[in-house]
Design an enzyme around this catalytic site. Sequence first.
Site, PDB file in Angstrom:
ATOM      1  N   GLU A 215      23.226 -59.034 -33.675  1.00  0.00           N
ATOM      2  CA  GLU A 215      23.835 -58.762 -32.377  1.00  0.00           C
ATOM      3  C   GLU A 215      23.741 -57.277 -32.041  1.00  0.00           C
ATOM      4  O   GLU A 215      24.014 -56.411 -32.866  1.00  0.00           O
ATOM      5  CB  GLU A 215      25.301 -59.212 -32.405  1.00  0.00           C
ATOM      6  CG  GLU A 215      26.095 -58.866 -31.177  1.00  0.00           C
ATOM      7  CD  GLU A 215      25.586 -59.557 -29.928  1.00  0.00           C
ATOM      8  OE1 GLU A 215      26.019 -59.153 -28.841  1.00  0.00           O
ATOM      9  OE2 GLU A 215      24.765 -60.487 -30.025  1.00  0.00           O
TER      10      GLU A 215
ATOM     11  N   GLN B  77      22.111 -69.673 -31.777  1.00  0.00           N
ATOM     12  CA  GLN B  77      23.327 -69.596 -32.586  1.00  0.00           C
ATOM     13  C   GLN B  77      24.557 -69.485 -31.693  1.00  0.00           C
ATOM     14  O   GLN B  77      24.582 -68.687 -30.750  1.00  0.00           O
ATOM     15  CB  GLN B  77      23.273 -68.392 -33.529  1.00  0.00           C
ATOM     16  CG  GLN B  77      24.457 -68.324 -34.490  1.00  0.00           C
ATOM     17  CD  GLN B  77      24.453 -67.061 -35.330  1.00  0.00           C
ATOM     18  OE1 GLN B  77      24.806 -65.996 -34.831  1.00  0.00           O
ATOM     19  NE2 GLN B  77      24.064 -67.172 -36.602  1.00  0.00           N
TER      20      GLN B  77
ATOM     21  N   CYS C 107      29.841 -63.041 -38.706  1.00  0.00           N
ATOM     22  CA  CYS C 107      29.886 -61.750 -38.027  1.00  0.00           C
ATOM     23  C   CYS C 107      31.128 -60.970 -38.449  1.00  0.00           C
ATOM     24  O   CYS C 107      32.251 -61.482 -38.331  1.00  0.00           O
ATOM     25  CB  CYS C 107      29.872 -61.945 -36.520  1.00  0.00           C
ATOM     26  SG  CYS C 107      29.956 -60.374 -35.604  1.00  0.00           S
TER      27      CYS C 107
ATOM     28  N   LYS D 246      25.785 -70.067 -40.705  1.00  0.00           N
ATOM     29  CA  LYS D 246      25.660 -68.803 -41.434  1.00  0.00           C
ATOM     30  C   LYS D 246      27.064 -68.314 -41.748  1.00  0.00           C
ATOM     31  O   LYS D 246      27.917 -68.259 -40.860  1.00  0.00           O
ATOM     32  CB  LYS D 246      24.898 -67.768 -40.610  1.00  0.00           C
ATOM     33  CG  LYS D 246      24.566 -66.485 -41.361  1.00  0.00           C
ATOM     34  CD  LYS D 246      23.658 -65.584 -40.522  1.00  0.00           C
ATOM     35  CE  LYS D 246      23.131 -64.407 -41.338  1.00  0.00           C
ATOM     36  NZ  LYS D 246      24.181 -63.416 -41.636  1.00  0.00           N
TER      37      LYS D 246
ATOM     38  N   GLU E  89      20.982 -57.219 -47.884  1.00  0.00           N
ATOM     39  CA  GLU E  89      20.498 -56.096 -48.700  1.00  0.00           C
ATOM     40  C   GLU E  89      19.098 -56.332 -49.269  1.00  0.00           C
ATOM     41  O   GLU E  89      18.772 -55.888 -50.380  1.00  0.00           O
ATOM     42  CB  GLU E  89      21.486 -55.802 -49.829  1.00  0.00           C
ATOM     43  CG  GLU E  89      21.585 -54.348 -50.240  1.00  0.00           C
ATOM     44  CD  GLU E  89      22.084 -53.419 -49.131  1.00  0.00           C
ATOM     45  OE1 GLU E  89      21.747 -52.221 -49.202  1.00  0.00           O
ATOM     46  OE2 GLU E  89      22.801 -53.867 -48.208  1.00  0.00           O
TER      47      GLU E  89
END
Length: 364
Positions: A15, A74, A107, A148, A212
């Site tokens: 986002e 999404q 998020c 997610k 990561e």
Amino acid sequence: MSTPSRPRLLLAPMEGLLDHALRDLLTRVGGVDHGVSEFLRITGTLLPPKFFRRVVPELQNGWRTRAGVKVHPQLLGSDAACMADNAARLAGLGTEPPPAIDLNFGCPAKTVNRHRGGAVLLDEPELLGEIAGQVRRAVPPHVPITAKMRLGNECDSRSLECALALVGAGVSGLVIHARTKVQGYKPPAYWHKIAQLKEGLPSGFPVVANGEIWTVDDARRARAESGCADLMLGRGLVTRPGLALAIRRADELGLDDAGLAQAEGPEWSWADMQPLLQAFWWKSERHVAARHRSGRLKQWLFYLRNHYAEAAEWHARVRTIADHQALAHALWGGLPPDLDAGTAQPGEPILLGAQGLEDELAFD
């Protein structure tokens, strides 16, 4: 005997950064199996079709980017009935049904969490199951529902409970970011905790590891520690657009030391980046609100500088330039070649202001 499918590499929803324009360019580089759109925020109303077309214009191109890579839309929200209504509308909008509809429970942005969206819902596994269940029942059975999530909100003690609630509600795949909301994006990612969570899920249930992954070596370790062959790439791919290609080449070479050394070579040079940067400038010129245009390219250069020394010099050169055309003159001595002229995707929106530029940025 059937040939085993290759491990999947997915493009993360990001986002405030990875909108349809950047999805288009990153998928042109290659190596990505499918992408997920930035979240469509559902806040109590049935959104009009034009909203979905604005954020996910690929829906008018068979849910594909220009390079043919599928994009899964999404949704984010906490009102189960409203999420279901919007998912049903979304499922019927495109030239064909969406390849899947994804639900965002990962998020970490404070602005989103304050309105009971994203990772804060990981304290409420029952609600996760209710949302996923209502969306599953509202959408045609041939359209998969995926989700997610992170390992948790403030801690990871309920991660398995959340995952089981989603699986039990009919979700057919999970992407798990290997940190809690509180851990944000601070290294390290706890890939081994994904492996622990997987032990409690049905055997063979599809789980994708995320978080990561910046290098081929990170990809190798993420797979080994998480037990997931499939990976989702976010900031690593924005920083290094050739990362998915490098991982693919490493897979072909078996990821031994010699293969890794070759895969970590200059698979996508700064010269290769020039057509993408020029196309991105023109996309911003055509599709981004004027006050945001120069910020879009500067934002991408900010990430690219971590992989390309030239990007660091470019970013320093234009950091204080607010005018979009002045930025082009500073980088190219004039307006760059418009290689995409006359080739816009069907439904590509005009004057799109990035959905989250005025909120906190929420990345992979």
